[in-house]
Design an enzyme around this catalytic site. Structure first.
Site, PDB file in Angstrom:
ATOM      1  N   ASP A   1       0.861  -1.193   0.000  1.00 44.89           N
ATOM      2  CA  ASP A   1       0.000   0.000   0.000  1.00 44.89           C
ATOM      3  C   ASP A   1       0.893   1.237   0.000  1.00 44.89           C
ATOM      4  OD1 ASP A   1       0.937  -0.396   2.659  1.00 44.89           O
ATOM      5  OD2 ASP A   1      -0.678   0.833   3.458  1.00 44.89           O
TER       6      ASP A   1
ATOM      7  N   GLU B   1       2.286 -10.041   0.831  1.00 44.10           N
ATOM      8  CA  GLU B   1       2.609  -8.632   0.663  1.00 44.10           C
ATOM      9  C   GLU B   1       4.107  -8.450   0.897  1.00 44.10           C
ATOM     10  OE1 GLU B   1      -0.124  -6.008   2.682  1.00 44.10           O
ATOM     11  OE2 GLU B   1       0.865  -4.206   1.957  1.00 44.10           O
TER      12      GLU B   1
HETATM   13  O1  G3I Z   1       1.708 -11.980  17.565  1.00 41.49           O
HETATM   14  C1  G3I Z   1       0.395 -12.513  17.527  1.00 41.49           C
HETATM   15  C2  G3I Z   1       0.274 -13.725  18.327  1.00 41.49           C
HETATM   16  O2  G3I Z   1       0.532 -13.462  19.664  1.00 41.49           O
HETATM   17  C3  G3I Z   1      -1.096 -14.274  18.126  1.00 41.49           C
HETATM   18  O3  G3I Z   1      -1.297 -15.392  18.925  1.00 41.49           O
HETATM   19  C4  G3I Z   1      -1.313 -14.628  16.672  1.00 41.49           C
HETATM   20  C5  G3I Z   1      -2.730 -15.091  16.422  1.00 41.49           C
HETATM   21  O4  G3I Z   1      -3.471 -14.165  15.707  1.00 41.49           O
HETATM   22  O5  G3I Z   1      -1.034 -13.554  15.818  1.00 41.49           O
HETATM   23  C6  G3I Z   1      -0.016 -12.661  16.099  1.00 41.49           C
HETATM   24  O6  G3I Z   1      -0.486 -11.413  15.751  1.00 41.49           O
HETATM   25  C7  G3I Z   1      -0.493 -11.019  14.436  1.00 41.49           C
HETATM   26  C8  G3I Z   1       0.372  -9.786  14.322  1.00 41.49           C
HETATM   27  O7  G3I Z   1       0.281  -9.280  13.050  1.00 41.49           O
HETATM   28  C9  G3I Z   1       1.839 -10.083  14.632  1.00 41.49           C
HETATM   29  O8  G3I Z   1       2.636  -8.970  14.384  1.00 41.49           O
HETATM   30  C10 G3I Z   1      -1.899 -10.742  14.002  1.00 41.49           C
HETATM   31  O9  G3I Z   1      -2.620 -11.951  13.958  1.00 41.49           O
HETATM   32  C11 G3I Z   1      -1.925 -10.085  12.667  1.00 41.49           C
HETATM   33  O10 G3I Z   1      -3.224  -9.682  12.334  1.00 41.49           O
HETATM   34  C12 G3I Z   1      -1.010  -8.887  12.643  1.00 41.49           C
HETATM   35  O11 G3I Z   1      -0.851  -8.496  11.320  1.00 41.49           O
HETATM   36  C13 G3I Z   1      -0.371  -7.205  11.035  1.00 41.49           C
HETATM   37  C14 G3I Z   1      -1.220  -6.650   9.912  1.00 41.49           C
HETATM   38  O12 G3I Z   1      -0.703  -5.419   9.476  1.00 41.49           O
HETATM   39  C15 G3I Z   1      -2.661  -6.470  10.306  1.00 41.49           C
HETATM   40  O13 G3I Z   1      -2.771  -5.564  11.333  1.00 41.49           O
HETATM   41  C16 G3I Z   1       1.078  -7.333  10.578  1.00 41.49           C
HETATM   42  O14 G3I Z   1       1.922  -7.678  11.667  1.00 41.49           O
HETATM   43  C17 G3I Z   1       1.555  -6.034   9.959  1.00 41.49           C
HETATM   44  O15 G3I Z   1       2.814  -6.257   9.384  1.00 41.49           O
HETATM   45  C18 G3I Z   1       0.572  -5.553   8.911  1.00 41.49           C
HETATM   46  O16 G3I Z   1       1.000  -4.329   8.444  1.00 41.49           O
HETATM   47  C19 G3I Z   1       0.398  -3.856   7.242  1.00 41.49           C
HETATM   48  C20 G3I Z   1      -0.019  -2.432   7.514  1.00 41.49           C
HETATM   49  O17 G3I Z   1      -1.054  -2.440   8.463  1.00 41.49           O
HETATM   50  C21 G3I Z   1      -0.428  -1.702   6.245  1.00 41.49           C
HETATM   51  N1  G3I Z   1       0.597  -1.810   5.248  1.00 41.49           N
HETATM   52  C22 G3I Z   1       0.934  -3.170   4.912  1.00 41.49           C
HETATM   53  C23 G3I Z   1       1.428  -3.936   6.111  1.00 41.49           C
HETATM   54  C24 G3I Z   1       1.797  -5.363   5.770  1.00 41.49           C
HETATM   55  O18 G3I Z   1       0.738  -6.187   5.503  1.00 41.49           O
HETATM   56  O1  9MR Z   2      -3.932  -3.764   0.344  1.00 46.58           O
HETATM   57  C1  9MR Z   2      -4.040  -3.707   1.747  1.00 46.58           C
HETATM   58  C2  9MR Z   2      -2.761  -4.187   2.386  1.00 46.58           C
HETATM   59  O2  9MR Z   2      -1.697  -3.311   2.038  1.00 46.58           O
HETATM   60  C3  9MR Z   2      -2.933  -4.321   3.884  1.00 46.58           C
HETATM   61  O3  9MR Z   2      -1.825  -4.967   4.448  1.00 46.58           O
HETATM   62  C4  9MR Z   2      -4.165  -5.127   4.198  1.00 46.58           C
HETATM   63  C5  9MR Z   2      -4.424  -5.232   5.687  1.00 46.58           C
HETATM   64  O4  9MR Z   2      -4.547  -3.990   6.268  1.00 46.58           O
HETATM   65  O5  9MR Z   2      -5.289  -4.590   3.590  1.00 46.58           O
HETATM   66  C6  9MR Z   2      -5.192  -4.547   2.189  1.00 46.58           C
HETATM   67  O6  9MR Z   2      -6.340  -3.986   1.684  1.00 46.58           O
HETATM   68  C7  9MR Z   2      -7.441  -4.836   1.613  1.00 46.58           C
HETATM   69  C8  9MR Z   2      -8.467  -4.432   2.631  1.00 46.58           C
HETATM   70  O7  9MR Z   2      -7.971  -4.568   3.946  1.00 46.58           O
HETATM   71  C9  9MR Z   2      -9.711  -5.261   2.460  1.00 46.58           C
HETATM   72  N1  9MR Z   2     -10.217  -5.167   1.120  1.00 46.58           N
HETATM   73  C10 9MR Z   2      -9.244  -5.598   0.106  1.00 46.58           C
HETATM   74  C11 9MR Z   2      -7.997  -4.789   0.193  1.00 46.58           C
HETATM   75  C12 9MR Z   2      -6.946  -5.331  -0.804  1.00 46.58           C
HETATM   76  O8  9MR Z   2      -7.138  -4.826  -2.041  1.00 46.58           O
END
Ligand code: G3I
Ligand code: 9MR
Ligand code: ZN
Length: 540
Positions: free
Chosen positions: A154, A522
């Protein structure tokens, strides 16, 4: 030529001449050969060891070792009754191009400038996100926000994510300077400053824009919602919004700026001073902040949250870096009290859990300065954790330290962070066994994994091709942007593509090379950054 068998898994980036060289075969045991790619002549024969049960993938796997093959060339592994591996190089410089590509990836993430063909090759795009951004909750206030790296697939720009990425890159530069003597083809190349610092500066200049006059730091600047997956950055015209300031952002900002002040001292004293002043102002704001609770997205902002419940670890890291940079008593005292009252992990290198960076700052400071008592305790803790990681490597079939429950969103970051931990353990102890364990993580990232896939775009004969990365989807170029680390297997199936394709699979197989799978496929700046560190270690 024999049939390629995906069960025979090699490091697709190759092996250096004197490295220990391992591969994994999830097929029957017995003999194996290493054959020249040209002509098929066998140059080495050995016996597969195993099988070992690999809990994370549910496989029984054999392991082959051909460390004594030290002749440069292109080869394949051949297992009679199965088939052969992908081709790979044995080459003294096997990993240089990997370090360069992993670092160049940050250039491809640049926001606010045109990516031009002399640097970007076919992956050009116009300048993007040039406007001012509105401050959330202060409707009349518009502020500049240009520059920096897009976070991921993103186009958001998030302070805590940026701080981890910058920290890893600066640690790589400090620890392995020889890996960063080459230019990588960015606009600043040849200006007398190493390209790693040139690239990091592009982000730092942006981060300085995230700071408010009172020292506080915006948590992020994004559109309200993610744009369509095929939107090129220059076509993403929705209004930009600064989300509110946060304690996590201020702490991570102060810490990474204090690191930058040290790194730039020898190249640009004025910029170094700017970084330090910014760090100090963020620290002072944080110290006075009435409320250090974590960040939550405002109701109308739907981009990445980077929520963080605990911000004492950011303060611990900031105090450690400010002390390391300035030697001032106030920071030592602040660090000591943060350490004494710590209720957060002291050895994590994440974007939310940053205690490990503070610990590293202390361990990399000459002994005595912070207090031998604390330093010794942290060193012992670091080594205990390294022993634990190494013990885990000795168990699973792929000899990496990930436990089955660590195959989460961004598991390849967990993998690279643990490799970083092991590499520092080698440095601190002088015992190369930790680095040997880290090497298995490197091999895994580049193909010695249950999917037989290189998780770095553009590297290896069978690499990820369809990352959830908007420019790679939208640019009409067949190959994805090179040098990007995919998130990796995520057992929690957190997107529709993963739910559809991966039901019932063991953790290490929960990955799909599908552009829709943002929870497995991603890329992010802070998944690339620890890989730069690890690559720099193994290239030299
Ligand atoms: O660490 C926990 C663990 O304790 C738990 O038991 C397990 C079960 O769900 O999951 C672990 O947590 C996860 C966490 O990442 C770990 O860092 C969550 O499930 C998971 O939802 C979470 O995901 C994060 C994601 O955003 C959603 O919030 C990712 O770390 C993080 O890298 C990602 O970041 C996104 C940005 O928001 C937007 N840009 C892209 C980027 C990459 O996808
Ligand atoms: O494209 C988005 C990605 O960069 C993020 O890591 C992710 C979780 O926050 O979300 C993606 O966007 C999706 C959105 O959350 C749900 N609808 C579909 C989007 C992907 O095109
Ligand atoms: Zn942009």
């Amino acid at each position: 030529m024999e049939r390629e068998d995906p069960r025979i898994r090699v490091n697709q980036a190759g092996y250096r001449l004197t490295d220990s060289k391992r591969f994994v075969a999830a097929c029957a045991g017995g003999r194996f050969e290493i054959r020249r790619e040209a002509g098929g002549q066998a140059v080495y024969a050995g016996e597969l060891a195993g099988p070992a049960a690999d809990e994370a993938s549910g496989e029984g796997v054999y392991e082959g070792d051909f460390s004594s093959l030290r002749e440069e060339g292109t080869y394949r592994v051949f297992v009679p009754g199965a088939g052969e591996s992908l081709p790979f190089r044995v080459d003294a410089q096997a990993y240089r191009s990997v370090t360069d590509a992993l670092l160049k990836c940050f250039y491809f993430q640049r926001c606010g400038m045109e990516l031009e063909a002399p640097y970007a090759g076919v992956w050009t795009h116009k300048a993007c996100h040039l406007g001012l951004a509105r401050v959330h909750g202060e409707e009349e206030v518009m502020l500049p926000q240009t520059g920096g790296w897009h976070d991921a697939g993103d186009y958001g720009k998030y302070t805590v994510a940026a701080a981890k990425a910058a920290a890893d890159l600066l640690l790589a530069f400090e620890t392995f300077p020889a890996a960063f003597g080459r230019t990588i083809g960015i606009p600043e190349s040849g200006n007398g400053v190493p390209d790693l610092l040139n690239e990091v500066r592009y982000e730092l200049e942006f981060l300085l824009r995230m700071q408010r006059p009172d020292g506080s730091v915006f948590h992020k600047v994004t559109t309200e919602r993610f744009p369509a997956l095929d939107a090129m950055p220059e076509d993403d015209a929705a209004e930009l919004v600064f989300s509110p300031v946060s304690a996590a952002a201020a702490g991570a900002f102060a810490a990474s700026m204090a690191m930058a002040a040290r790194a730039f001292r020898a190249y640009d004293a004025g910029f170094s001073d700017t970084c330090l002043e910014a760090a100090v102002r963020a620290w002072e704001w944080l110290e006075a902040a009435p409320d250090r609770t974590g960040f939550r997205n405002p109701a109308d902002i739907h981009t990445g949250e980077y929520g963080d419940e605990t911000t004492d670890d950011e303060a611990y890291w900031a105090a450690a870096e400010l002390f390391r940079t300035t030697g001032r008593d106030v920071y030592r005292d602040a660090f000591r009290s943060a350490f004494e009252s710590a209720r957060f992990p002291l050895y994590e290198l994440g974007w939310a859990d940053v205690g490990g960076y503070g610990t590293l700052a202390v361990l990399l400071t000459e002994s005595g300065r912070i207090g031998a008592d604390i330093r010794d305790r942290l060193l012992r803790g670091w080594m205990d954790r390294a022993d634990e990681l190494k013990a885990r490597c000795d168990r699973g079939g792929y000899r990496i330290s990930l436990t089955p429950d660590q195959y989460i969103w961004g598991s390849n970051m967990v993998l690279m962070n643990q490799a970083m931990h092991l590499i520092f353990a080698s440095k601190f102890s002088g015992d190369s066994a930790y680095e040997d364990a880290a090497r298995n993580h490197w091999d895994y990232l580049l193909g010695v994994n249950p999917l037989g896939l290189s998780y770095v775009t553009g590297i290896g004969a069978r690499a990820v091709r369809h990352p959830h990365h908007r420019p790679s989807v939208g640019d009409g170029i067949e190959d994805p942007v090179p040098g990007m680390v995919a998130g990796g297997p995520n057992r929690n199936l957190q997107d529709e593509a993963a739910k559809r394709e991966l039901q019932g699979r063991p953790p290490a197989l929960c990955f799909v090379d599908d552009r829709d799978s943002y929870s497995t496929n991603e890329m992010t700046i802070y998944w690339n950054s620890p890989a730069v560190f690890v690559s720099a270690c193994f290239e030299g």
